[in-house]
Design an enzyme around this catalytic site. Structure first.
Site, PDB file in Angstrom:
ATOM      1  N   ARG A  78       1.075  -1.300  -0.071  1.00 14.76           N
ATOM      2  CA  ARG A  78       0.216   0.005   0.253  1.00 14.76           C
ATOM      3  C   ARG A  78       0.760   0.866  -0.509  1.00 14.76           C
ATOM      4  NH1 ARG A  78      -2.636   3.044   5.042  1.00 14.76           N
ATOM      5  NH2 ARG A  78      -3.944   4.282   3.156  1.00 14.76           N
ATOM      6  N   HIS A 122      -3.105  11.181   1.349  1.00 11.59           N
ATOM      7  CA  HIS A 122      -2.545  10.436   2.299  1.00 11.59           C
ATOM      8  C   HIS A 122      -2.109  12.179   2.926  1.00 11.59           C
ATOM      9  CE1 HIS A 122      -0.933   6.579   5.276  1.00 11.59           C
ATOM     10  NE2 HIS A 122      -0.556   8.770   5.547  1.00 11.59           N
ATOM     11  N   GLU A 167      -7.508   8.103   6.472  1.00 13.31           N
ATOM     12  CA  GLU A 167      -7.325   8.902   7.785  1.00 13.31           C
ATOM     13  C   GLU A 167      -8.062   9.966   7.831  1.00 13.31           C
ATOM     14  OE1 GLU A 167      -4.324   8.515  10.347  1.00 13.31           O
ATOM     15  OE2 GLU A 167      -4.431   6.185  10.683  1.00 13.31           O
ATOM     16  N   ASN A 300      -7.522   1.168  10.002  1.00 16.35           N
ATOM     17  CA  ASN A 300      -6.073   1.573  11.080  1.00 16.35           C
ATOM     18  C   ASN A 300      -6.136   1.547  11.745  1.00 16.35           C
ATOM     19  OD1 ASN A 300      -5.480   2.522   8.040  1.00 16.35           O
ATOM     20  ND2 ASN A 300      -4.587   4.580   8.293  1.00 16.35           N
ATOM     21  N   TYR A 302      -4.486   1.285  16.007  1.00 12.86           N
ATOM     22  CA  TYR A 302      -3.161   1.448  16.447  1.00 12.86           C
ATOM     23  C   TYR A 302      -3.208   1.410  17.917  1.00 12.86           C
ATOM     24  CZ  TYR A 302      -0.627   2.608  12.785  1.00 12.86           C
ATOM     25  OH  TYR A 302       0.261   2.963  11.036  1.00 12.86           O
ATOM     26  N   GLU A 362      -3.536  -0.263   8.497  1.00 15.77           N
ATOM     27  CA  GLU A 362      -2.216  -0.187   9.331  1.00 15.77           C
ATOM     28  C   GLU A 362      -1.824  -0.370   9.651  1.00 15.77           C
ATOM     29  OE1 GLU A 362      -1.409   4.145   9.397  1.00 15.77           O
ATOM     30  OE2 GLU A 362      -1.730   4.709   7.125  1.00 15.77           O
TER      31      GLU A 362
HETATM   32  C1  FCB Z   1      -1.015   7.292  10.890  1.00 16.50           C
HETATM   33  C2  FCB Z   1      -0.326   7.284   9.943  1.00 16.50           C
HETATM   34  C3  FCB Z   1       0.714   6.883   8.897  1.00 16.50           C
HETATM   35  C4  FCB Z   1       1.262   7.226   9.988  1.00 16.50           C
HETATM   36  C5  FCB Z   1       0.855   6.130  10.917  1.00 16.50           C
HETATM   37  C6  FCB Z   1       1.893   6.295  12.458  1.00 16.50           C
HETATM   38  O1  FCB Z   1      -2.098   7.844  11.706  1.00 16.50           O
HETATM   39  O2  FCB Z   1      -1.549   6.911   8.583  1.00 16.50           O
HETATM   40  O3  FCB Z   1       1.136   7.950   7.814  1.00 16.50           O
HETATM   41  O4  FCB Z   1       1.866   8.574  10.512  1.00 16.50           O
HETATM   42  O5  FCB Z   1       0.244   7.300  11.903  1.00 16.50           O
END
Ligand code: FCB
Length: 457
Positions: A78, A122, A167, A300, A302, A362
């Site tokens: 990607r 992006h 995002e 995404n 995290y 992500e």
């Molecule tokens: C996300 C972003 C990516 C990167 C990661 C750590 O929010 O999409 O570009 O910065 O975090």
């Protein structure tokens, strides 16, 4: 599922990057400025005073990078396309050299047997468009659809998977309400107007791409954050509802045909954060356009958020919505490591919104990994992070959630926006002074997972 076949046949193992974070060559071959080039030049905006000017020099080294991906056995990659490389003025004349770069990249990927997943946006809006008002003006919607059409026409025969936006929450709130990201604006009205135009432009781009080839696979990538209340108190539960509404539902609901969440609209309206012209801004057909049928949703993931009400936190003299987890459960971004949240968010989206197919677009972590004297990067913490998150992915698949692939963030260390080059997210280490790439232990581990199509334990 038998242990030898833990992930379904055809599950896509990928890695992700984005243009401004890796390409460098910011003035090469007719590329103009994006809002990020401009933002990075303002002292204080980026922690180490850096920019994406050189980054990973991927623009010149993409062939070697594709070679690395092939070595790792990636099934998919990607990447994002720099709008201002392709259309230096944001609209109008195409810059052939800009588009040729992506053409060559895509060919190299296909030759290596890697499926390209292209993200159109992006975060790097052409500065030329920002000067005309950027996402706050409705013109940005047509500009984005034209851009989507231009790249779709050129690459659509080979790029079958498209992600419109990455995002939109970040562009909306970090970029236009908190000013921590480009374009560095701090204005609630601009931010909420931006969110509407981003979503509308997603729908317009879906339409533009479909008109080129109705069989293209199109989706959007959202950063979703599962939230839980810090206590069962009424106040914390209410704060959690608001957090979830602003962070997740504000984007998920309109994309799935439900319009903007009424409770959040009311909340924004009550204290004047909603633009006074909101109801004129959201025109009759807009919500239909935003809810255009897509083929997948990208998530995404995290971290999660433990939400505490402001009143309570003020009493305790602690930061508003954050309940800090123990130090050893944080990455160097200060984000909590919480693999269970991966399962929770996948399940929630599947149950509440039922997109026909999902990708984790992500997931990853930054740690202070340094090469040892022999040059080996022993990033055991990253391996542990990935293993636990992939277990959650496996659990989601076993529960019947239609998850088709996983893109690790990131293929290589890169420019981490306002934090500069400090955080390292890559499974490949980049020595920025020499541009040397070294596979970290996590890269070797990931290669093994991909090869076996299962986790090691
Ligand atoms: C996300 C972003 C990516 C990167 C990661 C750590 O929010 O999409 O570009 O910065 O975090």
């Amino acid at each position: 599922m038998p242990a030898s076949c833990e992930f379904p046949h055809g599950f896509l193992w990928g890695a992700a990057t984005s243009a401004y974070q890796i390409e460098g060559s910011t003035t090469a071959d007719g590329r103009t400025e994006s809002v990020w080039d401009r933002f990075c030049r303002v002292p204080g905006n980026v922690q180490d005073g850096s920019s994406g000017e050189l980054a990973c020099d991927h623009y010149r080294q993409f062939r070697e990078d594709v070679g690395l991906m092939r070595d790792l056995g990636l099934g998919a990659y990607r990447f994002s396309i720099s709008w201002n490389r392709v259309l230096p003025h944001g609209r109008g004349a195409i810059n052939p050299k800009g588009l040729e770069f992506y053409d060559r990249l895509v060919d190299a990927l296909l030759e290596a047997g890697i499926k390209p997943f292209a993200t159109l946006f992006h975060w790097d809006l052409p500065q030329a468009l920002q000067e005309q008002g950027g996402w706050v003006t409705r013109n940005s919607v047509d500009a984005f659809a034209d851009y989507a059409r231009a790249v779709g026409q050129r690459l659509g025969d080979r790029v079958r998977h498209w992600i419109t936006h990455n995002e939109p929450w970040c562009v909306t709130f970090l970029g236009n309400q908190q000013g921590r990201h480009a374009p560095g604006v701090r204005d609630w009205h601009d931010a909420l107007t931006t969110s509407h135009h981003l979503l509308l432009s997603h729908g317009a781009a879906v339409r533009a791409l479909r008109s080129i080839d109705s069989a293209l696979q199109i989706g959007i990538a959202l950063n979703l954050v599962p939230a839980i209340p810090a206590s069962p108190s009424e106040a914390d539960r209410e704060a959690t509802r608001l957090f979830d509404g602003q962070f997740n539902r504000w984007f998920l609901d309109p994309l799935h045909g439900r319009g903007y969440p009424v409770d959040i609209l009311r909340d924004y309206e009550t204290d004047g954060r909603l633009p006074p012209h909101w109801h004129a801004l959201v025109r009759d057909d807009d919500l239909t356009t935003i809810a255009a049928a897509t083929d997948f949703l990208g998530i995404n993931y995290y971290r999660r958020e433990i939400v505490r009400s402001k009143t309570l936190s003020e009493e305790l003299n602690s930061p508003p919505t954050v309940h800090p987890p123990p130090h050893d459960q944080l990455t160097t971004m200060g984000w909590e490591i919480h693999p269970g949240g991966m399962y929770d968010i996948l399940e929630r989206v599947h149950v509440d919104y039922a997109p026909q197919c999902l990708y984790v677009t992500e997931n990853g972590a930054s740690f202070d990994d340094l090469p040892d004297p022999a040059g080996v990067v022993r990033d055991d913490d990253r391996i542990a992070f990935l293993r636990e998150h992939l277990r959650a992915v496996r659990r989601a698949i076993a529960a019947g959630i239609p998850l088709r692939g996983y893109f690790l963030w990131s293929l290589m260390d890169n420019f981490e926006w306002e934090r500069g080059y400090g955080p390292r997210f890559g499974i490949v280490r980049v020595d920025y002074a020499t541009q040397r790439r070294t596979l970290k232990q996590s890269a070797h581990w990931y290669r093994e997972v991909i090869r076996a199509n299962k986790l090691d334990r």
